[in-house]
Design an enzyme around this catalytic site. Structure first.
Site, PDB file in Angstrom:
ATOM      1  N   ASN A  11      13.513   2.907   7.302  1.00 54.23           N
ATOM      2  CA  ASN A  11      12.471   3.599   8.243  1.00 54.23           C
ATOM      3  C   ASN A  11      12.990   3.132   9.757  1.00 54.23           C
ATOM      4  OD1 ASN A  11       9.304   3.654   6.417  1.00 54.23           O
ATOM      5  ND2 ASN A  11      10.646   5.407   7.011  1.00 54.23           N
ATOM      6  N   ASN A  72       3.934   9.907  14.057  1.00 58.92           N
ATOM      7  CA  ASN A  72       5.073  10.714  13.091  1.00 58.92           C
ATOM      8  C   ASN A  72       5.981  11.457  13.859  1.00 58.92           C
ATOM      9  OD1 ASN A  72       3.784   9.818  10.532  1.00 58.92           O
ATOM     10  ND2 ASN A  72       2.226  11.109  11.046  1.00 58.92           N
ATOM     11  N   CYS A  81       1.121   2.677   9.830  1.00 61.49           N
ATOM     12  CA  CYS A  81       2.591   2.698   9.098  1.00 61.49           C
ATOM     13  C   CYS A  81       2.952   1.150   8.703  1.00 61.49           C
ATOM     14  CB  CYS A  81       3.548   3.450  10.076  1.00 61.49           C
ATOM     15  SG  CYS A  81       5.186   3.468   9.436  1.00 61.49           S
ATOM     16  N   GLY A  82       3.191   1.217   7.674  1.00 61.62           N
ATOM     17  CA  GLY A  82       3.385  -0.275   7.295  1.00 61.62           C
ATOM     18  C   GLY A  82       4.946  -0.854   7.853  1.00 61.62           C
ATOM     19  N   ASN A  83       5.984  -0.004   7.543  1.00 60.23           N
ATOM     20  CA  ASN A  83       7.403  -0.400   8.206  1.00 60.23           C
ATOM     21  C   ASN A  83       7.209  -0.306   9.632  1.00 60.23           C
ATOM     22  OD1 ASN A  83       8.384  -1.343   5.741  1.00 60.23           O
ATOM     23  ND2 ASN A  83       9.170   0.917   5.193  1.00 60.23           N
ATOM     24  N   GLU A 205       6.906  11.743   2.997  1.00 61.95           N
ATOM     25  CA  GLU A 205       5.940  11.269   4.062  1.00 61.95           C
ATOM     26  C   GLU A 205       5.442  12.523   4.630  1.00 61.95           C
ATOM     27  OE1 GLU A 205       6.197   7.597   6.535  1.00 61.95           O
ATOM     28  OE2 GLU A 205       7.954   7.039   5.580  1.00 61.95           O
ATOM     29  N   CYS A 215       8.751   3.453   2.830  1.00 59.93           N
ATOM     30  CA  CYS A 215       7.563   3.845   3.344  1.00 59.93           C
ATOM     31  C   CYS A 215       6.631   2.382   3.069  1.00 59.93           C
ATOM     32  CB  CYS A 215       6.920   4.946   2.765  1.00 59.93           C
ATOM     33  SG  CYS A 215       5.142   5.146   3.173  1.00 59.93           S
ATOM     34  N   GLY A 216       6.402   1.907   3.973  1.00 62.84           N
ATOM     35  CA  GLY A 216       5.849   0.565   3.677  1.00 62.84           C
ATOM     36  C   GLY A 216       4.305   0.730   3.064  1.00 62.84           C
ATOM     37  N   THR A 217       3.274   1.514   3.665  1.00 65.59           N
ATOM     38  CA  THR A 217       2.267   1.836   3.103  1.00 65.59           C
ATOM     39  C   THR A 217       2.261   2.281   1.577  1.00 65.59           C
ATOM     40  OG1 THR A 217       1.971   3.825   4.401  1.00 65.59           O
ATOM     41  CG2 THR A 217       0.867   1.870   5.337  1.00 65.59           C
TER      42      THR A 217
END
Length: 279
Positions: A11, A72, A81-83, A205, A215-217
């Site tokens: 990401n 985005n 956004c996790g990452n 995504e 995608c972290g989340t």
């Protein structure tokens, strides 16, 4: 104007230190909206190319280290956004904005993070997941069963036998815009069990409107669903992303504490030239 590009598990994000509000001044001078700016920057080939753009800003609450705005690639602003959060923490650490324990503000709430291995790995404690439910969808003449959970942003998770046989773009887009998830839609994840503590994932995504390398989340949502559904039996859960990298997801039984951990790489630093933004 200076920027940096970082990536976590594939990401990739453009990050700008905007604590002095230079972005607003820059865009006003160009007569460009933030949405158009993000689109131009994130577009491959003609721009820098990225899954998103992050602005590091001063916190509203002085007890926190910084605030962020996350966009985005299509210019839409997202809650979390996790990452991206891991990349933002690495950037802030490199720039001397934070130490090894971090608190920063997002639209999803305050995120805590921990800098490991000198910034090469970042662990973030996400906001408490919510809205978990089982869903059955009619999509393109198919009956699709899955789970929905919000891990900072909404995610649909479907369990399949082989993620490599899934048309992620076609099916992901249909689920992403399904009436069940309107008005904002959802991210879409397909997962397969590898062993008692690991899964493989592919993600469509929202906002990127394509499959991403990680995608972290989404990895977090998928790990939680996999554990709840019994396709993994141990924690922490290892999630093999499309990039091949492994994200580590840990959480307690009541989902009050949820952690996402993985590697982060600072790819390059550069400067925007007016020429490509004016065209």
């Amino acid at each position: 104007m200076r920027f940096s590009k970082l990536q976590g598990s594939g990401n990739d994000f453009v990050i700008i230190d905007n604590r002095d509000k230079k972005v607003e001044e820059f865009l006003e001078d160009l007569g460009l909206s933030i949405t158009d700016f993000v689109k131009k920057v994130c577009t491959p080939h003609t721009g820098v190319g990225a899954d998103g753009l992050i602005l590091i800003e001063n916190p509203k609450d002085k007890s926190n280290d910084f605030s962020w705005r996350f966009f985005n690639a299509d210019g839409s602003e997202a809650e979390m956004c996790g990452n991206g959060s891991r990349c933002a923490v690495r950037f802030a650490f490199d720039e001397g904005i934070v130490g090894e324990r971090v608190r920063f503000e997002t639209l999803a709430g305050v995120i805590q993070a921990f800098v490991l291995e000198g910034g090469k790995r970042i662990k973030v404690q996400l906001t408490q997941p919510k809205d978990y439910r089982e869903v059955v969808l009619e999509v393109d003449g198919q009956r699709i069963e899955g789970s929905f959970i919000n891990t900072g942003v909404p995610h649909f998770v479907g369990i399949v036998n082989d993620v490599e046989k899934i048309d992620v773009i076609k099916l992901g887009r249909l689920i992403r815009f399904h009436s069940e998830f309107q008005p904002k839609g959802t991210n879409v994840n397909f997962i397969q069990a590898l062993d008692s503590k690991s899964i493989k994932i592919r993600t469509y995504e929202r906002g990127v409107e394509a499959e991403t390398l990680a995608c972290g989340t989404g990895a977090t949502a998928s790990a939680i669903v996999a554990y709840k559904k019994g396709i993994v039996l141990e924690k922490p859960v290892e999630v093999k992303t499309r990039s091949g990298e492994i994200l580590i997801i840990d959480f307690d039984e009541h989902l009050k504490q949820v952690f996402l951990e993985g590697g982060v790489i600072r790819v390059f630093d550069g400067f925007f030239r007016r020429e490509f933004l004016e065209c």
